[in-house]
Design an enzyme around this catalytic site. Structure first.
Site, PDB file in Angstrom:
ATOM      1  N   CYS A  10       0.818  -1.202   0.000  1.00 15.97           N
ATOM      2  CA  CYS A  10       0.000   0.000   0.000  1.00 15.97           C
ATOM      3  C   CYS A  10       0.858   1.261   0.000  1.00 15.97           C
ATOM      4  O   CYS A  10       2.068   1.201  -0.126  1.00 15.97           O
ATOM      5  CB  CYS A  10      -0.844   0.030   1.255  1.00 15.97           C
ATOM      6  SG  CYS A  10      -0.961  -1.520   2.086  1.00 15.97           S
ATOM      7  N   ARG A  35      -0.458   3.214  -5.567  1.00 14.83           N
ATOM      8  CA  ARG A  35       0.024   2.047  -4.829  1.00 14.83           C
ATOM      9  C   ARG A  35      -1.119   1.182  -4.311  1.00 14.83           C
ATOM     10  O   ARG A  35      -0.891   0.133  -3.719  1.00 14.83           O
ATOM     11  CB  ARG A  35       0.883   2.485  -3.649  1.00 14.83           C
ATOM     12  CG  ARG A  35       2.065   3.335  -4.050  1.00 14.83           C
ATOM     13  CD  ARG A  35       2.814   3.784  -2.836  1.00 14.83           C
ATOM     14  NE  ARG A  35       3.616   2.704  -2.298  1.00 14.83           N
ATOM     15  CZ  ARG A  35       4.863   2.452  -2.643  1.00 14.83           C
ATOM     16  NH1 ARG A  35       5.451   3.231  -3.517  1.00 14.83           N
ATOM     17  NH2 ARG A  35       5.519   1.450  -2.125  1.00 14.83           N
ATOM     18  N   TRP A  82      -3.854  -1.656  -0.911  1.00 12.72           N
ATOM     19  CA  TRP A  82      -4.124  -2.612  -1.978  1.00 12.72           C
ATOM     20  C   TRP A  82      -4.153  -3.977  -1.319  1.00 12.72           C
ATOM     21  O   TRP A  82      -3.135  -4.445  -0.804  1.00 12.72           O
ATOM     22  CB  TRP A  82      -3.040  -2.566  -3.049  1.00 12.72           C
ATOM     23  CG  TRP A  82      -3.332  -3.460  -4.214  1.00 12.72           C
ATOM     24  CD1 TRP A  82      -4.463  -3.470  -4.975  1.00 12.72           C
ATOM     25  CD2 TRP A  82      -2.486  -4.476  -4.760  1.00 12.72           C
ATOM     26  NE1 TRP A  82      -4.380  -4.425  -5.961  1.00 12.72           N
ATOM     27  CE2 TRP A  82      -3.179  -5.054  -5.855  1.00 12.72           C
ATOM     28  CE3 TRP A  82      -1.222  -4.946  -4.442  1.00 12.72           C
ATOM     29  CZ2 TRP A  82      -2.643  -6.074  -6.624  1.00 12.72           C
ATOM     30  CZ3 TRP A  82      -0.682  -5.967  -5.216  1.00 12.72           C
ATOM     31  CH2 TRP A  82      -1.377  -6.517  -6.296  1.00 12.72           C
ATOM     32  N   ASN A 108       3.040  -0.981   5.680  1.00 12.42           N
ATOM     33  CA  ASN A 108       3.136  -1.495   4.321  1.00 12.42           C
ATOM     34  C   ASN A 108       4.170  -2.609   4.343  1.00 12.42           C
ATOM     35  O   ASN A 108       5.259  -2.428   4.890  1.00 12.42           O
ATOM     36  CB  ASN A 108       3.576  -0.352   3.384  1.00 12.42           C
ATOM     37  CG  ASN A 108       3.924  -0.827   1.995  1.00 12.42           C
ATOM     38  OD1 ASN A 108       3.416  -1.833   1.526  1.00 12.42           O
ATOM     39  ND2 ASN A 108       4.803  -0.100   1.328  1.00 12.42           N
ATOM     40  N   GLY A 109       3.835  -3.784   3.816  1.00 10.18           N
ATOM     41  CA  GLY A 109       4.777  -4.901   3.812  1.00 10.18           C
ATOM     42  C   GLY A 109       4.088  -6.178   4.240  1.00 10.18           C
ATOM     43  O   GLY A 109       2.868  -6.298   4.159  1.00 10.18           O
ATOM     44  N   GLU A 481       3.575  -6.341 -25.041  1.00  9.92           N
ATOM     45  CA  GLU A 481       3.385  -5.142 -24.213  1.00  9.92           C
ATOM     46  C   GLU A 481       2.021  -4.500 -24.502  1.00  9.92           C
ATOM     47  O   GLU A 481       1.328  -4.056 -23.583  1.00  9.92           O
ATOM     48  CB  GLU A 481       4.549  -4.159 -24.445  1.00  9.92           C
ATOM     49  CG  GLU A 481       4.417  -2.820 -23.764  1.00  9.92           C
ATOM     50  CD  GLU A 481       4.229  -2.873 -22.245  1.00  9.92           C
ATOM     51  OE1 GLU A 481       4.381  -3.948 -21.642  1.00  9.92           O
ATOM     52  OE2 GLU A 481       3.883  -1.830 -21.669  1.00  9.92           O
ATOM     53  N   LYS A 485      -1.069  -3.897 -21.787  1.00  9.39           N
ATOM     54  CA  LYS A 485      -1.714  -2.584 -21.576  1.00  9.39           C
ATOM     55  C   LYS A 485      -3.218  -2.699 -21.733  1.00  9.39           C
ATOM     56  O   LYS A 485      -3.994  -2.180 -20.949  1.00  9.39           O
ATOM     57  CB  LYS A 485      -1.215  -1.577 -22.596  1.00  9.39           C
ATOM     58  CG  LYS A 485      -0.121  -0.624 -22.440  1.00  9.39           C
ATOM     59  CD  LYS A 485       0.396  -0.080 -21.211  1.00  9.39           C
ATOM     60  CE  LYS A 485       0.836  -1.058 -20.172  1.00  9.39           C
ATOM     61  NZ  LYS A 485       2.216  -1.099 -19.843  1.00  9.39           N
ATOM     62  N   GLU A 488      -4.872  -4.729 -18.957  1.00  5.44           N
ATOM     63  CA  GLU A 488      -4.799  -4.023 -17.683  1.00  5.44           C
ATOM     64  C   GLU A 488      -5.807  -2.877 -17.600  1.00  5.44           C
ATOM     65  O   GLU A 488      -6.602  -2.813 -16.672  1.00  5.44           O
ATOM     66  CB  GLU A 488      -3.369  -3.479 -17.606  1.00  5.44           C
ATOM     67  CG  GLU A 488      -2.923  -2.918 -16.341  1.00  5.44           C
ATOM     68  CD  GLU A 488      -1.434  -2.527 -16.415  1.00  5.44           C
ATOM     69  OE1 GLU A 488      -0.852  -2.389 -15.364  1.00  5.44           O
ATOM     70  OE2 GLU A 488      -0.867  -2.334 -17.519  1.00  5.44           O
ATOM     71  N   HIS A 504      -0.051 -23.492 -34.276  1.00  9.16           N
ATOM     72  CA  HIS A 504       0.238 -24.511 -33.252  1.00  9.16           C
ATOM     73  C   HIS A 504      -0.772 -24.459 -32.103  1.00  9.16           C
ATOM     74  O   HIS A 504      -0.503 -24.985 -31.034  1.00  9.16           O
ATOM     75  CB  HIS A 504       1.664 -24.335 -32.731  1.00  9.16           C
ATOM     76  CG  HIS A 504       2.700 -24.500 -33.796  1.00  9.16           C
ATOM     77  ND1 HIS A 504       2.963 -25.715 -34.388  1.00  9.16           N
ATOM     78  CD2 HIS A 504       3.494 -23.604 -34.423  1.00  9.16           C
ATOM     79  CE1 HIS A 504       3.893 -25.562 -35.321  1.00  9.16           C
ATOM     80  NE2 HIS A 504       4.228 -24.282 -35.367  1.00  9.16           N
ATOM     81  N   LYS A 597       0.332  -0.075  -8.586  1.00 10.19           N
ATOM     82  CA  LYS A 597       1.509   0.177  -9.417  1.00 10.19           C
ATOM     83  C   LYS A 597       2.761  -0.540  -8.917  1.00 10.19           C
ATOM     84  O   LYS A 597       3.459  -1.182  -9.686  1.00 10.19           O
ATOM     85  CB  LYS A 597       1.780   1.674  -9.521  1.00 10.19           C
ATOM     86  CG  LYS A 597       2.895   1.950 -10.502  1.00 10.19           C
ATOM     87  CD  LYS A 597       2.737   3.255 -11.169  1.00 10.19           C
ATOM     88  CE  LYS A 597       3.775   3.472 -12.240  1.00 10.19           C
ATOM     89  NZ  LYS A 597       3.424   2.801 -13.503  1.00 10.19           N
TER      90      LYS A 597
HETATM   91  O1  M6R Z   1       8.024  -0.973 -11.171  1.00 11.49           O
HETATM   92  P1  M6R Z   1       8.291  -2.153 -12.051  1.00 11.49           P
HETATM   93  O2  M6R Z   1       8.699  -1.781 -13.415  1.00 11.49           O
HETATM   94  O3  M6R Z   1       9.232  -3.133 -11.417  1.00 11.49           O
HETATM   95  O4  M6R Z   1       6.883  -2.874 -12.145  1.00 11.49           O
HETATM   96  C1  M6R Z   1       6.728  -4.101 -12.783  1.00 11.49           C
HETATM   97  C2  M6R Z   1       5.288  -4.393 -13.094  1.00 11.49           C
HETATM   98  O5  M6R Z   1       4.544  -4.488 -11.910  1.00 11.49           O
HETATM   99  C3  M6R Z   1       4.663  -3.326 -13.990  1.00 11.49           C
HETATM  100  O6  M6R Z   1       5.368  -3.158 -15.171  1.00 11.49           O
HETATM  101  C4  M6R Z   1       3.209  -3.671 -14.334  1.00 11.49           C
HETATM  102  O7  M6R Z   1       3.159  -4.796 -15.149  1.00 11.49           O
HETATM  103  C5  M6R Z   1       2.562  -2.454 -14.998  1.00 11.49           C
HETATM  104  N1  M6R Z   1       1.361  -2.129 -14.312  1.00 11.49           N
HETATM  105  C6  M6R Z   1       2.286  -2.646 -16.438  1.00 11.49           C
HETATM  106  O8  M6R Z   1       1.662  -1.564 -17.018  1.00 11.49           O
END
Ligand code: M6R
Length: 602
Positions: A10, A35, A82, A108-109, A481, A485, A488, A504, A597
């Site tokens: 969080c 976060r 989160w 947090n942790g 990628e 996106k 997500e 395949h 994030k």
């Molecule tokens: O902060 P980081 O680049 O280590 O994060 C890795 C992933 O959590 C991050 O790229 C995640 O997949 C994104 N939300 C993608 O858009």
């Protein structure tokens, strides 16, 4: 007793100073919402007593209610959660309180021994009201106070009691200080004039304070209006007393953490890429030289990263193979542990991360270092844990990225990899030249006309819940990628496949009207035509991204071919597509469902 341990991942914020704490805390939490945004809460301590409010859902909804009721006390703490384990409900929202309500804590942790601690505390008469591991902390502090310890002593005892990772901020009614402690989870302190802002991340307090203290691990501190005191913790390496180190200036500016005239951070960050890529190309980080020397002497090269950063790792592998004919391996961070036995002396691990706080990536780096590998990190977030864990750090310098979806940090990762690999190349100008070409095409790709074109593509796709994206070589990296996106932020089941793999298995997914996006470069046009006709035979509708349309393109997005650097520009229309799709599907692109994030737990 069985309980479902809720691990916390969080954003936390605290305030002690001269302003009413509640509005500052709500404001700081709002900038930490990337976060987590499942639930939130604040506590303010004043002569009027403890004001504690918690709520399920995003902070915007909580703001009105809390600010109209909050007292004017000038010390407090807050949390945005989160939920990883344990429901996102009111009981599990932070801050958590001791039985008498006088000690408030945000965490947090993951406290790994929470179960044992909780059982012991319950035997000692403590009453728990949540499923969280975090709640053991206020009860441990309360227990210490009951046994005659001072708050300083009770806080100092925590490192010897807690197993796991934590960033903790605590406050006690009647005491004019915040108590802070971290291990394995991020916690920094913003320093203003007679005011302090402990927080998970710098953007949180940036409008209020432009100097920062990076707290060392396992050293407890007390923070009051007149300064910071180091407590005598079990893990403390220095004696107790005033904290005398000079805070470091923050290089970020306030605009970088506000939306400005944009509706969402995601679109703001997409549009910033001409600048972020340009800056990286124009003043390449000095550490590229050391990093390239490490690579030159490497016996083997591994890239590690999670999510988008993993896709950038795949691009690194692709670049080394195609431009230098060098073998390397890109590995998802969380899978690295299963391949670590194969690490041989002389290995170099290149870790990629926007946040520098991704627990899986930090774990991979720890394993690599334990086995004697040298570690290079490509990181965006300054002062993050990864910058301390790696031997050589290449800063990505794309500024704070607050939308959960990684956009500008991804293209900066690709550019930094291009610059790094270029240093090992016999034609050292080639990489920068092609990256510049890709950067220049960004102006066109983000123009109003281009955005309108992508909006019409989004209209074509919005009613579909499934989407296939296909590419070969570097274009497959873009497909992966782009699919991430779209999944997500738009909630569409987008899947990427290498072109050659379709027959395949994945071809079975194609039915009448199935949308498929094909990515290709100049050298792959004929292959792409064949793939398209195969797909059309099965009923697919073909959308294309490349230097020229295919005969069967229903809609084409033109992207200038800049060789290997095309990946840098090719992803831009796909980021825009994900954004437009999210809006059409009435989703908030900055706050995707179930995601946060920075994933700071394993
Ligand atoms: O902060 P980081 O680049 O280590 O994060 C890795 C992933 O959590 C991050 O790229 C995640 O997949 C994104 N939300 C993608 O858009």
């Amino acid at each position: 007793m069985q309980y479902n341990c809720a691990r916390e991942m969080c954003g936390i914020a605290g305030y002690v100073g001269h302003r009413p704490a509640a509005p500052v805390l709500v404001d700081c939490l709002q900038r930490l919402e990337y976060r987590g945004y499942d639930s939130c809460g604040i506590a303010v301590v004043s002569d009027a007593g403890v004001f504690l409010r918690r709520s399920v859902g995003p902070i915007a909804e909580f703001r009105e209610e809390v600010l109209s009721a909050a007292p004017t006390g000038t010390i407090g703490l807050g949390h945005t959660r989160w939920a990883t384990h344990g429901r996102a409900d009111l009981a599990n929202a932070h801050p958590h309180a001791s039985c008498d309500g006088a000690v408030l804590v945000v965490h947090n942790g993951v406290i790994e021994n929470a179960f044992e601690l909780r059982e012991r505390l319950v035997r000692q008469g403590h009453r728990f009201t949540s499923d969280t591991d975090s709640e053991v902390v206020p009860h441990l502090l309360e227990q210490g106070l009951t046994e005659g310890l001072s708050m300083d002593e009770a806080v100092s005892k925590l490192p010897s009691q807690l197993v796991g990772s934590y960033a903790i901020v605590a406050v006690r009614q009647g005491q004019d200080e915040l108590f802070v402690l971290r291990k394995g989870s991020p916690l920094v302190v913003g320093v203003g004039e007679g005011e302090y802002f402990p927080a998970s991340d710098i953007p949180s307090f940036l409008p209020y304070a432009q100097r920062v203290i990076y707290l060392s691990e396992d050293e407890p501190f007390a923070i009051g209006r007149s300064g910071i005191r180091r407590l005598q913790g079990a893990g403390a390496s220095r004696p107790a007393g005033p904290y005398l180190e000079v805070p470091e200036p923050v290089s970020l500016n306030v605009e970088s953490v506000s939306k400005g005239s944009f509706q969402h951070f995601m679109i703001k960050e997409i549009m910033e890429q001409v600048g972020t890529i340009g800056r990286l190309l124009e003043s390449p980080p000095a550490t590229l030289a050391t990093a390239s020397e490490l690579l030159r002497g490497a016996q083997s090269i591994k890239f590690v990263g999670a999510g988008t950063s993993y896709h950038a790792s795949l691009y690194g592998q692709f670049l080394l193979a195609t431009t230098l004919h060098l073998d390397s391996e890109a590995c998802v961070s969380s899978e690295f542990q299963f391949r670590a036995d194969a690490l041989r002396p002389g290995a170099v691990v290149v870790a990629l991360s926007q946040s520098g706080e991704t627990a899986d990536t930090l774990q991979a780096v720890r394993i690599a270092r334990d086995r004697g590998a040298r570690v290079i990190a490509l990181v965006n977030s300054e002062g993050s844990s990864l910058t301390r864990a790696a031997e050589v750090v290449i800063p990505l310098r794309s500024g704070p990225e607050l939308s959960v979806a990684a956009t500008k940090s991804y293209t900066s990762q690709l550019v930094a990899l291009t610059l790094l690999v270029e240093r090992l190349s016999p034609d050292p100008m080639e990489g920068a030249r092609t990256a510049l070409e890709a950067r220049d095409s960004l102006l066109e790709l983000t123009s109003d006309a281009a955005r309108a074109h992508i909006a019409s593509l989004a209209h074509n796709l919005a009613r579909h819940s499934q989407l296939l994206l296909i590419g070969r070589g570097g274009n497959y990296v873009t497909a992966l990628e782009a699919a991430l996106k779209i999944k997500e932020v738009a909630g569409v089941a987008a899947q990427a496949f290498p072109g050659g793999e379709m027959k395949h298995g994945p071809l079975a997914l194609v039915a009448e009207g199935s949308p498929v996006i094909l990515f290709y470069d100049r050298s792959q046009v004929d292959q792409a035509e064949l793939a398209a006709s195969e797909l059309i035979t099965r009923g697919a509708v073909i959308y294309t991204v490349g230097p020229q349309p295919l005969r069967s393109s229903s809609l084409h997005v033109r992207v200038h071919d800049a060789g290997a650097a095309t990946a840098i520009s090719q992803i831009i229309p796909m980021q825009l597509l994900a954004y437009e799709l999210a809006k059409l599907r009435q989703l908030d692109p900055d706050h995707p469902k179930n995601l946060a994030k920075s994933v700071t737990v394993l």
